[in-house]
Design a protein around this motif. Structure first.
Motif, PDB file in Angstrom:
ATOM      1  N   ARG A 125      31.959  58.553  39.449  1.00 25.20           N
ATOM      2  CA  ARG A 125      33.029  59.258  40.157  1.00 25.20           C
ATOM      3  C   ARG A 125      32.485  60.107  41.297  1.00 25.20           C
ATOM      4  O   ARG A 125      31.586  60.921  41.118  1.00 25.20           O
ATOM      5  CB  ARG A 125      33.783  60.153  39.184  1.00 25.20           C
ATOM      6  N   THR A 129      24.745  56.890  39.222  1.00 23.66           N
ATOM      7  CA  THR A 129      25.438  57.334  38.014  1.00 23.66           C
ATOM      8  C   THR A 129      24.595  58.244  37.128  1.00 23.66           C
ATOM      9  O   THR A 129      25.126  58.897  36.236  1.00 23.66           O
ATOM     10  CB  THR A 129      25.890  56.123  37.192  1.00 23.66           C
ATOM     11  N   ASN A 172      37.694  48.780  31.306  1.00 23.14           N
ATOM     12  CA  ASN A 172      37.466  50.061  31.971  1.00 23.14           C
ATOM     13  C   ASN A 172      38.593  50.458  32.924  1.00 23.14           C
ATOM     14  O   ASN A 172      38.370  51.179  33.897  1.00 23.14           O
ATOM     15  CB  ASN A 172      36.137  50.042  32.741  1.00 23.14           C
ATOM     16  N   GLN A 196      28.432  56.450  44.978  1.00 25.64           N
ATOM     17  CA  GLN A 196      28.753  56.844  43.606  1.00 25.64           C
ATOM     18  C   GLN A 196      28.202  58.218  43.277  1.00 25.64           C
ATOM     19  O   GLN A 196      27.097  58.576  43.685  1.00 25.64           O
ATOM     20  CB  GLN A 196      28.148  55.856  42.602  1.00 25.64           C
ATOM     21  N   ASP A 246      38.948  54.221  33.517  1.00 23.46           N
ATOM     22  CA  ASP A 246      37.877  54.806  34.326  1.00 23.46           C
ATOM     23  C   ASP A 246      37.970  54.389  35.788  1.00 23.46           C
ATOM     24  O   ASP A 246      37.366  55.036  36.655  1.00 23.46           O
ATOM     25  CB  ASP A 246      36.513  54.411  33.766  1.00 23.46           C
ATOM     26  N   GLU A 247      38.698  53.325  36.074  1.00 28.16           N
ATOM     27  CA  GLU A 247      38.877  52.897  37.466  1.00 28.16           C
ATOM     28  C   GLU A 247      40.002  53.659  38.163  1.00 28.16           C
ATOM     29  O   GLU A 247      40.193  53.525  39.371  1.00 28.16           O
ATOM     30  CB  GLU A 247      39.160  51.398  37.515  1.00 28.16           C
ATOM     31  N   SER A 258      33.417  52.175  37.794  1.00 22.86           N
ATOM     32  CA  SER A 258      34.187  52.071  36.554  1.00 22.86           C
ATOM     33  C   SER A 258      33.554  52.826  35.393  1.00 22.86           C
ATOM     34  O   SER A 258      33.768  52.488  34.236  1.00 22.86           O
ATOM     35  CB  SER A 258      34.356  50.597  36.179  1.00 22.86           C
ATOM     36  N   SER A 259      32.786  53.875  35.690  1.00 25.51           N
ATOM     37  CA  SER A 259      32.275  54.761  34.648  1.00 25.51           C
ATOM     38  C   SER A 259      32.393  56.188  35.148  1.00 25.51           C
ATOM     39  O   SER A 259      32.365  56.434  36.363  1.00 25.51           O
ATOM     40  CB  SER A 259      30.816  54.447  34.308  1.00 25.51           C
ATOM     41  N   PRO A 260      32.519  57.172  34.252  1.00 23.21           N
ATOM     42  CA  PRO A 260      32.669  58.563  34.716  1.00 23.21           C
ATOM     43  C   PRO A 260      31.528  59.016  35.614  1.00 23.21           C
ATOM     44  O   PRO A 260      31.753  59.800  36.549  1.00 23.21           O
ATOM     45  CB  PRO A 260      32.725  59.354  33.413  1.00 23.21           C
TER      46      PRO A 260
END
Length: 263
Positions: free
Chosen positions: A128, A60, A190, A89, A193-194, A123-125
């Motif tokens: 992605r 991330t 979240n 990720q 974000d998911e 579950s965070s940008p």
């Protein structure tokens, strides 16, 4: 940092083959030339995880993501033979390093042969993945025993902006695997974000030929805002021989049913 990057390309079988647990692969270009503008394919996969557990591909933090593209005859990432608990990720899989145009793998992320509990996205940008431009499938989940995997928070078939198509043929393909989750778990934490945005693919956004999987809280056929069309040919195709798949809420938490709605 760019100076720490490996360019891992042109090998006859695998760019990186992990037959071990608890490793990290970050910041590399795998399947591209040193300029990042053309493919130099690895033969079978950019990254192989062969029956092993708890490896991290990407991350991330800024710069942790890999560009895994151009592996034209095989997989960008291949988790197989019972690989469990691996995390993918923050990567660009099937695009150029800018995330704006296709440099395809055949399959972006292939999870098969009884592999379980792997997470594609998060579950965070920053978690992605951009899984786009691949000639066959963005994500493939297949074979009996391939279960409890999560595909969460990705752009599949779109560029890095989430507004322009960079098409896979099929966005997500689920064959024989069961109890896999595509999108939110609906727990109210979240959930936005998911959400996967699964759009712009030339065939199905999601193709389901297996039982008891769940597709919830995604945008399928729109841009990232859910406002404009970026069409797949078909949004969700469910084969007539399958049972028990849930598209939307499972009714387990009435307070968060709306977050489980697919658009």
């Amino acid at each position: 940092a760019a100076g720490s990057r490996n360019v891992i390309s042109g090998n006859s079988s695998y760019g990186v083959a992990l037959v071990a647990d608890d490793h990290i692969i970050q910041g590399n270009w795998i399947g591209l030339n040193a300029a990042g503008d053309a493919a130099i394919a690895n033969g079978l996969a950019g990254v192989l995880i062969n029956g092993n557990d708890d490896n991290l591909i990407g991350g991330t933090a800024a710069g942790a993501g890999n560009v895994i593209s151009g592996n034209t005859a095989g997989n960008g990432i291949w988790i197989t033979d019972g690989g469990d608990g691996n995390i993918v990720q923050g990567n660009l899989i099937g695009t150029n390093p800018a995330g704006t145009a296709a440099i395809p793998n055949a399959i972006g992320v292939n999870v098969n042969a009884g592999s379980t509990n792997n997470i594609i996205g998060g579950s965070s940008p920053g978690a992605r993945n951009i899984i786009s431009g691949n000639t066959l499938r963005g994500v493939n989940l297949s074979d009996v025993g391939t279960s409890n995997n999560e595909v969460v928070g990705n752009y599949i078939g779109l560029d890095v902006s989430g507004t322009v198509a960079v098409a896979n043929a099929v966005g997500i393909n689920i064959v024989a695997g069961t109890s896999n989750r595509i999108g939110t778990d609906g727990d109210g934490v979240n959930d936005a974000d998911e959400r996967n945005v699964i759009s712009g693919n030339t065939a199905e956004g999601i193709n389901v030929l297996s039982n008891n999987n769940r597709v919830a809280g995604n945008y399928i056929g729109t841009d990232r805002s859910g406002t404009f069309s970026v069409a797949n040919r078909d949004a969700v195709y469910i084969d007539g021989f399958t049972t028990g798949n849930i598209i939307g809420t499972d009714g387990s938490n009435d307070a968060f049913n709306a977050s489980e709605r697919n658009i």
